[in-house]
Design an enzyme around this catalytic site. Structure first.
Site, PDB file in Angstrom:
ATOM      1  N   ARG A   1       0.849  -1.192   0.000  1.00  0.00           N
ATOM      2  CA  ARG A   1       0.000   0.000   0.000  1.00  0.00           C
ATOM      3  C   ARG A   1       0.881   1.237   0.000  1.00  0.00           C
ATOM      4  O   ARG A   1       1.888   1.300   0.704  1.00  0.00           O
ATOM      5  CB  ARG A   1      -0.927   0.024   1.226  1.00  0.00           C
ATOM      6  CG  ARG A   1      -2.093  -0.967   1.152  1.00  0.00           C
ATOM      7  CD  ARG A   1      -3.098  -0.571   0.072  1.00  0.00           C
ATOM      8  NE  ARG A   1      -4.245  -1.461   0.022  1.00  0.00           N
ATOM      9  CZ  ARG A   1      -4.348  -2.536  -0.748  1.00  0.00           C
ATOM     10  NH1 ARG A   1      -3.332  -2.875  -1.530  1.00  0.00           N
ATOM     11  NH2 ARG A   1      -5.449  -3.274  -0.741  1.00  0.00           N
TER      12      ARG A   1
ATOM     13  N   GLU B   1      -2.496   7.372  -5.557  1.00  0.00           N
ATOM     14  CA  GLU B   1      -2.720   6.638  -6.799  1.00  0.00           C
ATOM     15  C   GLU B   1      -4.154   6.700  -7.311  1.00  0.00           C
ATOM     16  O   GLU B   1      -4.404   6.459  -8.492  1.00  0.00           O
ATOM     17  CB  GLU B   1      -2.316   5.179  -6.637  1.00  0.00           C
ATOM     18  CG  GLU B   1      -3.192   4.362  -5.721  1.00  0.00           C
ATOM     19  CD  GLU B   1      -2.755   2.906  -5.651  1.00  0.00           C
ATOM     20  OE1 GLU B   1      -3.553   2.041  -6.032  1.00  0.00           O
ATOM     21  OE2 GLU B   1      -1.616   2.628  -5.220  1.00  0.00           O
TER      22      GLU B   1
ATOM     23  N   HIS C   1       0.000  -0.598  -9.879  1.00  0.00           N
ATOM     24  CA  HIS C   1      -0.763  -1.510  -9.022  1.00  0.00           C
ATOM     25  C   HIS C   1      -1.180  -2.768  -9.795  1.00  0.00           C
ATOM     26  O   HIS C   1      -2.352  -3.118  -9.878  1.00  0.00           O
ATOM     27  CB  HIS C   1      -1.993  -0.809  -8.451  1.00  0.00           C
ATOM     28  CG  HIS C   1      -2.418  -1.345  -7.123  1.00  0.00           C
ATOM     29  ND1 HIS C   1      -2.812  -0.543  -6.076  1.00  0.00           N
ATOM     30  CD2 HIS C   1      -2.522  -2.621  -6.651  1.00  0.00           C
ATOM     31  CE1 HIS C   1      -3.135  -1.289  -5.036  1.00  0.00           C
ATOM     32  NE2 HIS C   1      -2.963  -2.552  -5.367  1.00  0.00           N
TER      33      HIS C   1
END
Length: 335
Positions: free
Chosen positions: A233, A262, A294
């Site tokens: 994260r 993000e 991601h």
């Protein structure tokens, strides 16, 4: 059951439709992120499915409750994007995907480490332009190096096992000790142990306790030239502090598949836009930084498990059965 599916990309839609044949839900897709401005789209849907960058905060949950939504199913393991206390207050139950292919994330983290250390990203760009010189591409052997694993759950332990296979010494940071991590030779250390590490890899969830667990103080302790990998994260790392450490040379490089801000960037094609985020622009300009969007989870096996689990949880809710993967606010028992 009618389900409002937010943030679903084309690859998810195709697989959801395929897997839904065994469940029979009425899936309605929305391209938009779920946020206060779009929450009204879910009015009349008993269930809503979201992803990691959807903002399931108090305002959104209030709007969902007003629209008679009773279930939020997040298509990910982490749930820091969901206000569980507000969900409990508004009578909305929440389920997640507790387990999918942990190998996908662990293997991707190893891939980032290899690319960063051996400058593969730079070599790729050079040779495409006809430059075959080796200047600036030197890395180091991983054998005998010390790798710090922050978070020794399933993903962190698999990552550690792979690194042990490279001949690395593995140290761990976690409030919960893993017997499996220790069986592969992992050794637990306190915060000062980061001084030993040539590589630091993040594998813990984002909680109030782990927010910016890697900050200026932590980075001030690391061995000069250490590499930082984050596939967990974005909020685990203080990005400004990491930039300072990169500029000073304290960090030898950083590879991130996640980023604090993000939600405004990832899973979108912004190649023709001016990106206003100066921090990410700065990061991608560094030759010793790799940024990916991601994608560590993104394998066929992992996606099938994620989506299959999500649909199964919705079916459990529809049938009134216990929810195997329900998450609840602190202090409230799972229903």
């Amino acid at each position: 059951m009618r389900v409002a599916v937010f943030s679903a990309k084309n690859y998810e839609r195709a697989l959801l439709n395929e897997l839904n044949a065994g469940h029979g839900h009425d899936l309605v897709y929305f391209d938009a992120l779920l946020e206060p401005e779009t929450a009204s789209l879910a009015a009349g849907f008993p269930a809503v499915s979201v992803f990691v960058n959807d903002a399931v905060n108090r305002d959104v949950l209030r709007s969902l409750a007003q629209g008679e939504t009773k279930l939020v199913a997040t298509r990910c393991t982490g749930f820091n994007h969901i206000d569980l206390e507000a969900a409990d207050e508004f009578g909305i139950r929440v389920v997640r995907v507790a387990n999918y292919s942990p190998n996908s994330v662990a293997e991707f983290a190893v891939g980032l480490l290899l690319a960063l250390n051996r400058k593969i990203h730079r070599a790729y760009n050079r040779t495409r332009e006809g430059n075959f010189k080796l200047d600036g591409l030197m890395g180091f052997d991983l054998v005998g190096r010390t790798v710090a694993v922050i978070g020794t759950g399933r993903i962190g332990t698999i990552f550690a096992r792979i690194m042990a296979g490279f001949g690395c010494k593995v140290i761990g940071f976690d409030v919960h000790r893993s017997a499996e991590f220790e069986e592969i030779g992992g050794r637990y250390v306190d915060a000062k142990g980061v001084e030993e590490a040539d590589v630091i890899s993040m594998h813990c969830p984002l909680t109030p306790e782990t927010y910016h667990i890697v900050d200026a103080r932590t980075l001030g302790r690391v061995k000069t030239g250490a590499l930082l990998i984050n596939t967990s994260r974005g909020g685990l790392v203080d990005t400004d502090a990491a930039i300072d450490a990169l500029k000073s040379g304290r960090l030898g490089g950083m590879a991130i598949d996640v980023y604090e801000q993000e939600a405004d960037l990832f899973y979108r094609d912004l190649s023709s836009a001016v990106i206003p985020d100066d921090v990410i622009q700065r990061l991608v300009s560094f030759p010793n930084v790799i940024v990916t969007g991601h994608q560590a989870f993104f394998t066929r096996e992992a996606l099938e498990t994620i989506l299959g689990t999500t649909l199964a949880s919705i079916s459990e809710f529809e049938a009134g059965r216990p929810l195997a993967f329900e998450i609840a606010a602190p202090g409230r028992a799972r229903g």
